[in-house]
Scaffold this motif. Structure first.
Motif, PDB file in Angstrom:
ATOM      1  N   PHE A  48       0.900  -1.202  -0.113  1.00 20.07           N
ATOM      2  CA  PHE A  48       0.120   0.078  -0.108  1.00 20.07           C
ATOM      3  C   PHE A  48       0.651   1.293   0.078  1.00 20.07           C
ATOM      4  O   PHE A  48       1.943   1.307   0.414  1.00 20.07           O
ATOM      5  N   ASP A  49       0.306   2.215  -0.527  1.00 20.57           N
ATOM      6  CA  ASP A  49       0.790   3.689  -0.480  1.00 20.57           C
ATOM      7  C   ASP A  49       0.887   3.875   1.193  1.00 20.57           C
ATOM      8  O   ASP A  49      -0.314   3.550   1.842  1.00 20.57           O
ATOM      9  N   PRO A  50       1.689   4.573   1.858  1.00 23.75           N
ATOM     10  CA  PRO A  50       1.291   4.997   3.356  1.00 23.75           C
ATOM     11  C   PRO A  50       0.397   5.912   3.486  1.00 23.75           C
ATOM     12  O   PRO A  50      -0.243   5.933   4.793  1.00 23.75           O
ATOM     13  N   GLU A  51      -0.200   6.671   2.697  1.00 21.70           N
ATOM     14  CA  GLU A  51      -1.316   7.525   2.834  1.00 21.70           C
ATOM     15  C   GLU A  51      -2.528   7.241   3.178  1.00 21.70           C
ATOM     16  O   GLU A  51      -3.137   6.319   2.329  1.00 21.70           O
ATOM     17  N   LEU A  52      -3.109   7.247   4.284  1.00 13.36           N
ATOM     18  CA  LEU A  52      -4.609   6.904   4.699  1.00 13.36           C
ATOM     19  C   LEU A  52      -5.452   7.908   4.222  1.00 13.36           C
ATOM     20  O   LEU A  52      -5.467   9.041   4.758  1.00 13.36           O
ATOM     21  N   VAL A  53      -6.427   7.776   3.411  1.00 12.61           N
ATOM     22  CA  VAL A  53      -7.445   8.772   3.073  1.00 12.61           C
ATOM     23  C   VAL A  53      -8.799   8.711   3.607  1.00 12.61           C
ATOM     24  O   VAL A  53      -9.402   7.531   3.287  1.00 12.61           O
ATOM     25  N   PRO A  54      -9.096   9.650   4.332  1.00 13.96           N
ATOM     26  CA  PRO A  54     -10.431   9.477   5.021  1.00 13.96           C
ATOM     27  C   PRO A  54     -11.480   9.491   3.952  1.00 13.96           C
ATOM     28  O   PRO A  54     -11.504  10.329   2.911  1.00 13.96           O
ATOM     29  N   VAL A  55     -12.494   8.573   3.972  1.00 15.52           N
ATOM     30  CA  VAL A  55     -13.871   8.623   3.253  1.00 15.52           C
ATOM     31  C   VAL A  55     -15.128   8.904   4.127  1.00 15.52           C
ATOM     32  O   VAL A  55     -15.051   8.803   5.118  1.00 15.52           O
ATOM     33  N   HIS A  56     -15.826   9.326   3.369  1.00 17.71           N
ATOM     34  CA  HIS A  56     -17.473   9.436   3.904  1.00 17.71           C
ATOM     35  C   HIS A  56     -17.707   7.989   4.425  1.00 17.71           C
ATOM     36  O   HIS A  56     -17.685   7.185   3.951  1.00 17.71           O
ATOM     37  N   VAL A  57     -18.129   8.254   5.829  1.00 17.76           N
ATOM     38  CA  VAL A  57     -18.227   6.970   6.594  1.00 17.76           C
ATOM     39  C   VAL A  57     -19.378   6.137   5.952  1.00 17.76           C
ATOM     40  O   VAL A  57     -20.650   6.829   5.668  1.00 17.76           O
ATOM     41  N   LYS A  58     -19.486   5.035   5.750  1.00 16.36           N
ATOM     42  CA  LYS A  58     -20.331   4.043   5.426  1.00 16.36           C
ATOM     43  C   LYS A  58     -20.486   2.828   5.925  1.00 16.36           C
ATOM     44  O   LYS A  58     -19.537   2.140   6.307  1.00 16.36           O
ATOM     45  N   VAL A  59     -21.701   2.513   6.714  1.00 15.65           N
ATOM     46  CA  VAL A  59     -21.731   1.344   7.231  1.00 15.65           C
ATOM     47  C   VAL A  59     -21.726   0.051   6.465  1.00 15.65           C
ATOM     48  O   VAL A  59     -22.267   0.195   5.462  1.00 15.65           O
ATOM     49  N   LYS A  60     -21.046  -1.053   6.947  1.00 15.19           N
ATOM     50  CA  LYS A  60     -20.718  -2.029   6.152  1.00 15.19           C
ATOM     51  C   LYS A  60     -21.138  -3.210   7.135  1.00 15.19           C
ATOM     52  O   LYS A  60     -20.396  -3.393   8.289  1.00 15.19           O
ATOM     53  N   ARG A  61     -21.929  -4.402   6.797  1.00 18.07           N
ATOM     54  CA  ARG A  61     -22.036  -5.624   7.551  1.00 18.07           C
ATOM     55  C   ARG A  61     -20.682  -6.418   7.738  1.00 18.07           C
ATOM     56  O   ARG A  61     -19.934  -6.078   6.744  1.00 18.07           O
ATOM     57  N   PRO A  62     -20.729  -7.114   8.659  1.00 19.27           N
ATOM     58  CA  PRO A  62     -19.406  -7.955   8.774  1.00 19.27           C
ATOM     59  C   PRO A  62     -19.143  -8.878   7.523  1.00 19.27           C
ATOM     60  O   PRO A  62     -20.059  -9.499   7.125  1.00 19.27           O
ATOM     61  N   PHE A  63     -17.956  -9.294   7.292  1.00 14.59           N
ATOM     62  CA  PHE A  63     -17.621 -10.388   6.452  1.00 14.59           C
ATOM     63  C   PHE A  63     -16.236 -10.859   6.527  1.00 14.59           C
ATOM     64  O   PHE A  63     -15.480 -10.241   7.359  1.00 14.59           O
ATOM     65  N   GLN A  64     -15.712 -12.025   5.938  1.00 15.09           N
ATOM     66  CA  GLN A  64     -14.424 -12.398   6.298  1.00 15.09           C
ATOM     67  C   GLN A  64     -13.381 -12.165   5.086  1.00 15.09           C
ATOM     68  O   GLN A  64     -14.056 -12.036   4.115  1.00 15.09           O
ATOM     69  N   GLY A  65     -12.450 -11.950   5.212  1.00 11.82           N
ATOM     70  CA  GLY A  65     -11.309 -11.785   4.323  1.00 11.82           C
ATOM     71  C   GLY A  65     -11.541 -10.639   3.371  1.00 11.82           C
ATOM     72  O   GLY A  65     -11.760  -9.603   4.202  1.00 11.82           O
TER      73      GLY A  65
END
Length: 141
Positions: A87-104
């Protein structure tokens, strides 16, 4: 792509973990780019490397994205094959969006990816990232 940030309690704890990965890699003489190890090699690798990102889910919310710069197949004699996603080291904040649990990890359609929080909104008064995300989630920004 999208992945749960397993073990991360907050954006800050995830950011600290990423920083520790960067420091360990630098100390070992490796590139400073954070990596994620996974068993499965993404079949859409060339597509992902060409501008793709990993969207990180923290506490059931997509909060950040990180540009994927390389996907490396690793084979060590006597060990199972695995893959490193760089990954590029920069963490880019995004508009928060709810996500149900999943694996992998999963592929994320472009239409389902939350947009970045603008640089102007992020830099407003040097607000800490966790507070900026909370304000955005609350609808204040």
């Amino acid at each position: 792509m999208i992945k749960l940030a397993a073990g991360a309690e907050s954006v800050e704890s995830f950011t600290q973990w990423q920083q520790s990965v960067i420091e360990r890699r630098k100390a070992a003489g490796l590139s400073p780019n954070p990596v994620h190890e996974t068993r499965m090699m993404p079949k859409r690798g060339p597509e992902i490397i060409n501008g793709g990102s990993m969207y990180w889910v923290i506490k059931h919310k997509i909060c950040l994205r990180q540009r994927i710069i390389e996907i490396e197949r690793v084979e060590i004699e006597g060990a199972p094959k695995f893959c490193l996603i760089h990954f590029d080291p920069e963490l880019v904040p995004v508009h928060v969006k709810v996500k149900r649990p999943f694996q992998g990890w999963r592929y994320l359609k472009s239409s389902d990816a939350p947009p970045d929080i603008s640089q102007a909104a992020r830099s407003l008064g040097d607000t800490p990232l966790h507070l900026a995300l909370a304000l955005k989630e609350a609808g204040v920004w």
